[in-house]
Every structure is written in C-alpha cells, then in structure tokens.
Design an enzyme around this catalytic site. Sequence first.
Site, PDB file in Angstrom:
ATOM      1  N   TYR A 142      36.431 -22.920 -20.913  1.00 12.89           N
ATOM      2  CA  TYR A 142      37.408 -21.970 -20.363  1.00 12.89           C
ATOM      3  C   TYR A 142      38.782 -22.603 -20.435  1.00 12.89           C
ATOM      4  CZ  TYR A 142      39.758 -19.040 -16.822  1.00 12.89           C
ATOM      5  OH  TYR A 142      40.619 -18.201 -16.151  1.00 12.89           O
ATOM      6  N   ASP A 237      42.185 -29.762 -23.266  1.00 14.33           N
ATOM      7  CA  ASP A 237      42.415 -29.032 -22.025  1.00 14.33           C
ATOM      8  C   ASP A 237      41.870 -29.885 -20.881  1.00 14.33           C
ATOM      9  OD1 ASP A 237      42.504 -27.468 -19.817  1.00 14.33           O
ATOM     10  OD2 ASP A 237      41.695 -25.670 -20.779  1.00 14.33           O
ATOM     11  N   LYS A 270      45.662 -28.087 -11.894  1.00 11.09           N
ATOM     12  CA  LYS A 270      44.860 -28.470 -10.732  1.00 11.09           C
ATOM     13  C   LYS A 270      45.388 -29.730 -10.011  1.00 11.09           C
ATOM     14  CE  LYS A 270      41.108 -25.530 -11.997  1.00 11.09           C
ATOM     15  NZ  LYS A 270      40.533 -25.164 -13.279  1.00 11.09           N
TER      16      LYS A 270
HETATM   17  C1  LIG Z   1      41.049 -23.925 -14.132  1.00  7.79           C
HETATM   18  C2  LIG Z   1      41.149 -24.121 -15.590  1.00  7.79           C
HETATM   19  C3  LIG Z   1      42.110 -23.451 -16.373  1.00  7.79           C
HETATM   20  C4  LIG Z   1      42.983 -22.366 -15.806  1.00  7.79           C
HETATM   21  O1  LIG Z   1      43.846 -22.812 -14.817  1.00  7.79           O
HETATM   22  P1  LIG Z   1      44.444 -21.749 -13.776  1.00  7.79           P
HETATM   23  O2  LIG Z   1      45.407 -22.568 -12.974  1.00  7.79           O
HETATM   24  O3  LIG Z   1      43.283 -21.215 -13.015  1.00  7.79           O
HETATM   25  O4  LIG Z   1      45.112 -20.688 -14.579  1.00  7.79           O
HETATM   26  C5  LIG Z   1      42.223 -23.790 -17.705  1.00  7.79           C
HETATM   27  N1  LIG Z   1      41.431 -24.718 -18.260  1.00  7.79           N
HETATM   28  C6  LIG Z   1      40.487 -25.373 -17.561  1.00  7.79           C
HETATM   29  C7  LIG Z   1      39.659 -26.420 -18.224  1.00  7.79           C
HETATM   30  C8  LIG Z   1      40.300 -25.085 -16.197  1.00  7.79           C
HETATM   31  O5  LIG Z   1      39.331 -25.715 -15.518  1.00  7.79           O
END
Ligand SMILES: *Cc1c(COP(=O)(O)O)cnc(C)c1O
Length: 429
Positions: A142, A237, A270
């Site tokens: 994701y 990511d 995060k």
């Molecule tokens: C949480 C997450 C996102 C999205 O971040 P948001 O602040 O919720 O938009 C993107 N990539 C990864 C790997 C994530 O865990």
Amino acid sequence: MSTNQALFERAQRVIPGGVNSPVRAFRAVGGTPRFIARAEGAYLWDAEGQRYIDYIGSWGPMILGHGHPAVLDAVQRAAREGLSFGAPTEREIELAEAIIAHVPAIEQVRLVSSGTEAGMSAIRLARGATGRNRIIKFEGCYHGHADALLVKAGSGLATFGHPTSAGVPAEVVQHTLVLEYNHIEQLEAAFARHGQELACVMIEPIAGNMNFVRASVPFMRRVRELCTQHGALLVFDEVMTGFRVALGGAQSIYARAIAGFRPDISVFGKVIGGGMPLAAFGTSREIMKHLAPLGPVYQAGTLSGNPVATACGLATLREIAKPGFFDALSERTRSLVEGLSAAARAAGVPFSADSEGGMFGFFFLPQLPQDYGTVMTSDKERFNRFFHAMLGRGIYLAPALYEAGFVSAAHTAADIESTIAAARESLAA
Ligand SMILES: *Cc1c(COP(=O)(O)O)cnc(C)c1O
C-alpha cells in the site's frame, strides 16, 4: 446500549461507515469499534473508561507512546507561536536536516502532510525525472490512496475484498504494472518487456500492509540491479518502516546485507510526524532539481511543513536518536513476538511471527508467508476470535489480519507479560 455502540450509531448518521479511515470500522473482525477518549504511554482509554494496551500506536507514529513529555512540550510551545504561516520557517530546515542525517541515500527532502501525498509526489517526480510513464508496484503493498497506486494495495482494500478501488478509471492505472512480491522471475520478465519505459519500481521493503512480509535479500538485490541497468528509479516507501524498524529505516537493514545498496527515492510519514500530519519524500539533489520551484514537476501544499507538526516530528526524532533507543525497543518487541509464539505452541495452534525494531506481525500459518497470496491463506476466523478475545482482555491489536503491529518505548516488560498472559487464555478459548 453501550456508549461505544451509541457513538458508533451516531457517527454512522453523519460519517460514511462512522469512520474517517475504513479499517477503523472493525468490518473485517465484526463488532463495535472503540471510541477513544484519551491515551497515555502505552495505554488507550475508550469512551466507557475501559483501558487497553495499545499495539496500533495510531498505525505507527506513536513510537514513544502517547503524551511523551518532550513532545507535548514542543507542540505546546509551537502552538503558542502560531499554528500556520504559509511561509518558510527555521524548523522545517531543522527537520529536513534531522531526516537527512539518518538516511545517507537522501540529500534533500520535501515535507508534505500525509504518506499518500508523499507517495503520489514521489511517483510524479520519478516520472518527471525519467520522462517515462510506467511504474511497477507489488501486490499487497500500500502506498496511500492516490489513483495510480490503488491497485491490489493490501490492508484497507483487502478488508473489503476489493483488490482495486471503484472510481479509478482503467486509463489511470494502465501504466501501473502489479507484480507478486518476492517473485524474481516475474520481475525479470517485466523488465525484459518494459525496462525502457519504466519510471520506477515502488516497494514497501518490509510490507506492513499485508501484515509483516520482508522482501528477501536476493529479491531486493535483483530489484536494485534491474533498476540500475534499465535507468528506472527505485522508490522505497518507508512511510511505515522509516524511523520505526531502525533509525535509518529498512534501507539501512538492506544496506547491511547488500554492499552499496541504496534506494533512489525514499518516502517517509507516520513516525516523522510523531502523531501530527507530516510526511516527506527525499532523494539526491540531482533528482530533486526537477521539482518546483526549481524544475517542471509541480508539487505544493498549504499546510506543508506546518510549524506545529514539524515541532512534534523534531521532538520525536530527537528522542529516538538517543543511544540505545532502538536496541531497547527491538528487544521489547522481540520478547512480545517470542511470548506469543510460545503461547501458540503450547496451545497447539499453527503460528508464525516476525519483528524488526518496533514493528511486528503474526500469522496463523506454520511458516512466514513471502507474498500476498499466502498471507490471504492465513486463518481469518481464528484471527477474528483471537482479536476479540484479546480486546475483551484489554489488549488492542489491529482489527484485521492484514495489518502490522507496533510496540512503543512506553510499553513496559509488565505490559508485554500481561499481553502474553492474555494471549495464552485467548488461544486456549
Ligand atoms: C500509511 C502508509 C501510507 C499512507 O500514509 P497516509 O499518511 O495514511 O496517507 C503509504 N505507504 C505506506 C507503506 C503506509 O504504511
């Protein structure tokens, strides 16, 4: 009717599904979501005054636990100085410097407000910098809910049984190739066919949106080689893993296993916001020069680099950079995972679990899965029973088996012990 139930019904009248992010609705596990009234350290209290040991940590940001005094103090001072200016501030430089200091692969960062925004902007930058359109992503990873990335994207979508969102035209994802995670032959075939058109490969190095699945070292090595050979950018990511699995992120772990390893673009979120809306993407100066106002790739944000959010992020990074922080956090997380595994063994339940730094995952499978298809064979009914048995004993796990878990520095050995004791009872039930 319970207070949580009453709030949920009231919420559902004015908010779709009663929640502002789908997985909070408990759809996968059933039952009533807990409405949280407050939090402190490792604990959450719901609207009925029930206390829970928190293993979600706001889905990752709360690495210090809730209400850390240094973070609260920084936020309160920043709030008094002004909530938002829409003009540059010194604190943005300090946060950029702090991020870069821990991540040798990046020379510049752009601050944004969410991981979604950071991931979307990283793709735009990769396309703008290479002049190519195609991207590769992996099933179960994701990267936020930007259109082009919302295909076979794990957790939130998996919960609802839709691999891909409605409202995303086929034309928008026609340049997105989705491959199986850890599948080297598929990757080689995709590069053989599309190598010259690939702007980037985007990957969660430890996939936390299909619970907890590591990219194998041989797979990651091949990803890096193929990207370099074909002039595609490797986008890590690390919204979840950054400053969570290690101070230098998951890339520091692969750099130990693969000589000279570096991603091209890194995406953070995060933890770097410490609980406030803040995320970032970073890379070399050479690639960043394509970004506005220096170059033609446009990207902007009214609240980007917000003064309160940067204060929160900076205070958080200062705490986690202290000597021994990650050793202690890793040790605590490992003790949880080992305790859960022992409890499952004693109960004769098939179980596998893994952790890195303050992030963990577990499956009701005899072996750790390597890809999304195998994750999906995990025993969902058993997970749901376990989830509710734990919740009833004051342990708040992520309400879906596709999600990673998080331990904070505020979790004590006693918290871990009582969690394992609750697991023993819950697995026997
Ligand atoms: C949480 C997450 C996102 C999205 O971040 P948001 O602040 O919720 O938009 C993107 N990539 C990864 C790997 C994530 O865990």
